[in-house]
Write a protein that holds these residues in place. Structure first.
Motif, PDB file in Angstrom:
ATOM      1  N   THR A   5       0.846  -1.184   0.000  1.00 49.46           N
ATOM      2  CA  THR A   5       0.000   0.000   0.000  1.00 49.46           C
ATOM      3  C   THR A   5       0.888   1.242   0.000  1.00 49.46           C
ATOM      4  OG1 THR A   5      -1.741  -1.150   1.221  1.00 49.46           O
ATOM      5  CG2 THR A   5      -1.814   1.254   1.226  1.00 49.46           C
ATOM      6  N   VAL A   6       0.582   2.191  -0.870  1.00 49.36           N
ATOM      7  CA  VAL A   6       1.399   3.401  -0.976  1.00 49.36           C
ATOM      8  C   VAL A   6       0.529   4.625  -0.747  1.00 49.36           C
ATOM      9  CG1 VAL A   6       2.987   2.316  -2.599  1.00 49.36           C
ATOM     10  CG2 VAL A   6       1.058   3.644  -3.471  1.00 49.36           C
ATOM     11  N   ALA A   7       1.176   5.741  -0.395  1.00 52.78           N
ATOM     12  CA  ALA A   7       0.459   7.011  -0.241  1.00 52.78           C
ATOM     13  C   ALA A   7      -0.067   7.458  -1.600  1.00 52.78           C
ATOM     14  CB  ALA A   7       1.388   8.074   0.340  1.00 52.78           C
ATOM     15  N   SER A   8      -1.239   8.107  -1.602  1.00 51.73           N
ATOM     16  CA  SER A   8      -1.806   8.555  -2.871  1.00 51.73           C
ATOM     17  C   SER A   8      -0.969   9.667  -3.491  1.00 51.73           C
ATOM     18  CB  SER A   8      -3.241   9.039  -2.674  1.00 51.73           C
ATOM     19  OG  SER A   8      -3.285  10.123  -1.753  1.00 51.73           O
ATOM     20  N   ARG A   9      -0.277  10.441  -2.659  1.00 50.88           N
ATOM     21  CA  ARG A   9       0.555  11.524  -3.185  1.00 50.88           C
ATOM     22  C   ARG A   9       1.846  11.648  -2.380  1.00 50.88           C
ATOM     23  NH1 ARG A   9      -4.601  13.612  -3.775  1.00 50.88           N
ATOM     24  NH2 ARG A   9      -5.127  14.181  -5.924  1.00 50.88           N
ATOM     25  N   THR A  10       2.933  11.893  -3.087  1.00 56.59           N
ATOM     26  CA  THR A  10       4.211  12.219  -2.474  1.00 56.59           C
ATOM     27  C   THR A  10       4.626  13.571  -3.027  1.00 56.59           C
ATOM     28  OG1 THR A  10       4.813   9.871  -2.402  1.00 56.59           O
ATOM     29  CG2 THR A  10       6.585  11.482  -2.075  1.00 56.59           C
ATOM     30  N   VAL A  11       4.888  14.532  -2.154  1.00 58.76           N
ATOM     31  CA  VAL A  11       5.136  15.906  -2.585  1.00 58.76           C
ATOM     32  C   VAL A  11       6.519  16.359  -2.129  1.00 58.76           C
ATOM     33  CG1 VAL A  11       4.293  18.280  -2.553  1.00 58.76           C
ATOM     34  CG2 VAL A  11       2.666  16.386  -2.421  1.00 58.76           C
ATOM     35  N   PHE A  12       7.294  16.944  -3.043  1.00 57.59           N
ATOM     36  CA  PHE A  12       8.629  17.464  -2.758  1.00 57.59           C
ATOM     37  C   PHE A  12       8.625  18.993  -2.775  1.00 57.59           C
ATOM     38  CE2 PHE A  12       9.657  13.207  -4.176  1.00 57.59           C
ATOM     39  CZ  PHE A  12      10.734  12.858  -3.379  1.00 57.59           C
ATOM     40  N   GLU A  13       9.482  19.582  -1.956  1.00 60.90           N
ATOM     41  CA  GLU A  13       9.670  21.038  -1.944  1.00 60.90           C
ATOM     42  C   GLU A  13      10.726  21.447  -2.966  1.00 60.90           C
ATOM     43  OE1 GLU A  13       8.422  23.629  -0.149  1.00 60.90           O
ATOM     44  OE2 GLU A  13       6.944  22.412   0.917  1.00 60.90           O
ATOM     45  N   ALA A  14      10.546  22.621  -3.572  1.00 59.64           N
ATOM     46  CA  ALA A  14      11.543  23.190  -4.475  1.00 59.64           C
ATOM     47  C   ALA A  14      12.451  24.143  -3.702  1.00 59.64           C
ATOM     48  CB  ALA A  14      10.855  23.933  -5.610  1.00 59.64           C
ATOM     49  N   ASP A  15      13.658  24.347  -4.203  1.00 62.61           N
ATOM     50  CA  ASP A  15      14.623  25.263  -3.580  1.00 62.61           C
ATOM     51  C   ASP A  15      14.795  26.514  -4.441  1.00 62.61           C
ATOM     52  OD1 ASP A  15      15.224  23.595  -1.383  1.00 62.61           O
ATOM     53  OD2 ASP A  15      16.644  22.459  -2.597  1.00 62.61           O
ATOM     54  N   LEU A  16      14.888  27.660  -3.796  1.00 61.39           N
ATOM     55  CA  LEU A  16      15.151  28.916  -4.498  1.00 61.39           C
ATOM     56  C   LEU A  16      16.654  29.077  -4.686  1.00 61.39           C
ATOM     57  CD1 LEU A  16      14.274  31.733  -5.590  1.00 61.39           C
ATOM     58  CD2 LEU A  16      14.519  32.568  -3.226  1.00 61.39           C
ATOM     59  N   LEU A  17      17.088  29.212  -5.932  1.00 65.06           N
ATOM     60  CA  LEU A  17      18.487  29.459  -6.247  1.00 65.06           C
ATOM     61  C   LEU A  17      18.615  30.905  -6.722  1.00 65.06           C
ATOM     62  CD1 LEU A  17      19.460  26.190  -8.180  1.00 65.06           C
ATOM     63  CD2 LEU A  17      19.587  26.662  -5.724  1.00 65.06           C
ATOM     64  N   VAL A  18      19.200  31.741  -5.876  1.00 65.26           N
ATOM     65  CA  VAL A  18      19.297  33.174  -6.181  1.00 65.26           C
ATOM     66  C   VAL A  18      20.541  33.430  -7.010  1.00 65.26           C
ATOM     67  CG1 VAL A  18      19.442  35.491  -5.227  1.00 65.26           C
ATOM     68  CG2 VAL A  18      18.095  33.734  -4.049  1.00 65.26           C
ATOM     69  N   ARG A  19      20.321  34.022  -8.196  1.00 62.46           N
ATOM     70  CA  ARG A  19      21.431  34.340  -9.089  1.00 62.46           C
ATOM     71  C   ARG A  19      21.322  35.795  -9.516  1.00 62.46           C
ATOM     72  NH1 ARG A  19      20.266  28.747 -11.997  1.00 62.46           N
ATOM     73  NH2 ARG A  19      21.604  27.357 -10.786  1.00 62.46           N
ATOM     74  N   GLN A  20      21.888  36.139 -10.649  1.00 63.03           N
ATOM     75  CA  GLN A  20      22.037  37.541 -11.015  1.00 63.03           C
ATOM     76  C   GLN A  20      20.766  38.180 -11.590  1.00 63.03           C
ATOM     77  OE1 GLN A  20      25.168  36.753 -13.735  1.00 63.03           O
ATOM     78  NE2 GLN A  20      26.824  36.976 -12.211  1.00 63.03           N
ATOM     79  N   SER A  21      19.898  37.379 -12.241  1.00 59.52           N
ATOM     80  CA  SER A  21      18.785  37.967 -12.989  1.00 59.52           C
ATOM     81  C   SER A  21      17.741  38.634 -12.100  1.00 59.52           C
ATOM     82  CB  SER A  21      18.091  36.892 -13.833  1.00 59.52           C
ATOM     83  OG  SER A  21      17.442  35.953 -13.015  1.00 59.52           O
ATOM     84  N   SER A  22      17.707  38.300 -10.819  1.00 65.10           N
ATOM     85  CA  SER A  22      16.739  38.930  -9.918  1.00 65.10           C
ATOM     86  C   SER A  22      17.355  40.082  -9.130  1.00 65.10           C
ATOM     87  CB  SER A  22      16.166  37.892  -8.942  1.00 65.10           C
ATOM     88  OG  SER A  22      17.177  37.397  -8.094  1.00 65.10           O
ATOM     89  N   GLY A  23      18.674  40.255  -9.249  1.00 60.87           N
ATOM     90  CA  GLY A  23      19.328  41.307  -8.476  1.00 60.87           C
ATOM     91  C   GLY A  23      19.560  40.907  -7.046  1.00 60.87           C
ATOM     92  N   GLY A  24      19.509  39.600  -6.773  1.00 58.24           N
ATOM     93  CA  GLY A  24      19.768  39.107  -5.423  1.00 58.24           C
ATOM     94  C   GLY A  24      21.205  39.347  -5.011  1.00 58.24           C
ATOM     95  N   THR A  25      21.497  39.153  -3.756  1.00 59.83           N
ATOM     96  CA  THR A  25      22.816  39.480  -3.234  1.00 59.83           C
ATOM     97  C   THR A  25      23.778  38.306  -3.239  1.00 59.83           C
ATOM     98  OG1 THR A  25      22.062  38.970  -0.993  1.00 59.83           O
ATOM     99  CG2 THR A  25      21.885  41.250  -1.733  1.00 59.83           C
ATOM    100  N   ARG A  26      23.277  37.090  -3.569  1.00 62.20           N
ATOM    101  CA  ARG A  26      24.170  35.954  -3.559  1.00 62.20           C
ATOM    102  C   ARG A  26      24.000  35.153  -4.844  1.00 62.20           C
ATOM    103  NH1 ARG A  26      21.210  31.450  -1.097  1.00 62.20           N
ATOM    104  NH2 ARG A  26      19.102  32.154  -0.602  1.00 62.20           N
ATOM    105  N   LEU A  27      25.012  34.386  -5.183  1.00 65.65           N
ATOM    106  CA  LEU A  27      25.033  33.621  -6.420  1.00 65.65           C
ATOM    107  C   LEU A  27      25.185  32.157  -6.065  1.00 65.65           C
ATOM    108  CD1 LEU A  27      25.181  33.531  -9.542  1.00 65.65           C
ATOM    109  CD2 LEU A  27      27.647  33.773  -9.319  1.00 65.65           C
ATOM    110  N   GLN A  28      24.286  31.307  -6.570  1.00 66.55           N
ATOM    111  CA  GLN A  28      24.368  29.882  -6.292  1.00 66.55           C
ATOM    112  C   GLN A  28      24.534  29.114  -7.588  1.00 66.55           C
ATOM    113  OE1 GLN A  28      21.079  28.489  -4.017  1.00 66.55           O
ATOM    114  NE2 GLN A  28      21.376  29.916  -2.327  1.00 66.55           N
ATOM    115  N   ALA A  29      25.230  27.971  -7.504  1.00 63.56           N
ATOM    116  CA  ALA A  29      25.437  27.126  -8.678  1.00 63.56           C
ATOM    117  C   ALA A  29      24.162  26.386  -9.014  1.00 63.56           C
ATOM    118  CB  ALA A  29      26.569  26.155  -8.405  1.00 63.56           C
TER     119      ALA A  29
END
Length: 347
Positions: A323-347
């Motif tokens: 028996t399995v769960a009807s839904r499995t849900v994952f969270e997304a991660d925000l990767l801040v880079r240059q196009s938003s003008g954020g202060t940090r750069l992530q790979a």
């Protein structure tokens, strides 16, 4: 891959009947001995079979063995479009878990064609696959999936579909839309454009719902002209943005996915506007190209590979009768880079 063995004199491949003849037992006894499924076989018969297998260098045929066990050790994977790098990452996750469990994959690419999806489902059922993974959210596969739901084969949907109670694995697109918007609000933006894909695309609808919820919580009035729908192609997004002209109606753009963002950013630059000084961009998916743009693209990293891997695990559990769960849900991660003008750069 099984090594092919041939008889002396080149008469062809050694088969289960050859083993039975050499051991002086029935074909069924050979099959039961090799299957190891608990069916009673005498010690003497088992010894004879194993000695003949060794003497004849017999390698069991996977398909024949699957037929005796009602298993083929194959799984079908239906993908909307492999040009979409998100689905390519999903497939990588599926393949990793399949390989670990000795499962072969039959891939079908529908190119968003409903009739083709129906044909693929029928083909996979004819191939007697042990289960099917359907990639992509939506309700346009109801009839085909209905055949599966009627017990023709176990299946899992990799995408959100609230209307159908099928086992599914997907990302929390509402939360992803909310977080992407909040990032831009925190940077001081109050004039927005959501550059979407198709209007009835469920993942996009969830992201837009998160976008609207975040605007409301920050006392920013939502207006219908903040939404601009189209398709997933860069060229379509480029033309939509170019049509808006230099009097651009927003200081921040949320793109339905990274491919849409690429087209939108190119149009903004061709209009003579600067990114992120005049217009900030955030995408979804974190395709590899997004990091190597200049400016690099801030994006929500949708966990495609994890979704594919978990989808394969869930399907294997269903095949095993768990028996399995009807839904499995994952969270997304925000990767801040240059196009938003954020202060940090992530790979």
């Amino acid at each position: 891959m099984s090594e092919k063995r041939t008889r002396r004199g080149g008469e062809g491949r050694i088969g289960i009947r050859d083993v039975a003849r050499d051991a002086g037992v029935s074909v069924a006894t050979v099959s039961r001995t090799l299957a190891g499924d608990g069916y009673p076989v005498s010690d003497e018969a088992r010894r004879k079979v194993l000695e003949s297998v060794k003497k004849l260098n017999f390698v069991p045929n996977d398909l024949a063995r699957g037929l005796t066990q009602s298993r083929t050790n194959t799984v079908g994977v239906i993908v909307p479009n492999l040009v979409n790098l998100y689905y390519a990452r999903v497939v990588i996750g599926v393949e990793e878990i399949a390989a670990q469990n000795g499962i072969s994959i039959i891939f079908c690419n529908t190119n968003h064609n409903i009739a083709k999806r129906e044909q693929d489902i029928n083909l996979l059922l004819q191939k007697r696959v042990d289960g099917i993974i359907i990639c992509g959210s939506g309700t346009d596969y109801e009839s085909g999936s209905g055949r599966l739901a009627n017990g023709n084969a176990p299946f899992v949907v990799l995408g959100r579909n609230e209307r159908l109670d099928y086992p599914s694995v997907h990302a929390d697109n509402f939360r992803a839309g909310y977080r992407a918007t909040q990032h831009l609000v925190d940077l001081g933006h109050r004039q927005f454009l959501f550059l979407g894909g198709p209007e009835k695309w469920p993942d996009g609808s969830d992201r837009i719902a998160g976008f609207k919820a975040c605007l409301a919580e920050n006392d920013i009035e939502f207006q219908q002209d903040m939404l601009l729908f189209g398709d997933f192609a860069e060229e379509n997004a480029y033309q939509r943005v170019l049509h808006l002209g230099r009097n651009f109606p927003a200081t921040a753009v949320l793109a339905g996915n990274d491919r849409i963002a690429l087209g939108g950013m190119a149009a903004v630059v061709d209009l003579g506007l600067r990114i992120p000084d005049d217009v900030a961009f955030v995408g979804f998916d974190n395709i590899a190209t997004s990091h190597y743009l200049r400016p690099s693209l801030t994006t929500m990293d949708m966990p495609a590979r994890l979704i594919g891997a978990e989808g394969m695990r869930v399907l294997l559990r269903i095949i095993a009768g768990e028996t399995v769960a009807s839904r499995t849900v994952f969270e997304a991660d925000l990767l801040v880079r240059q196009s938003s003008g954020g202060t940090r750069l992530q790979a």
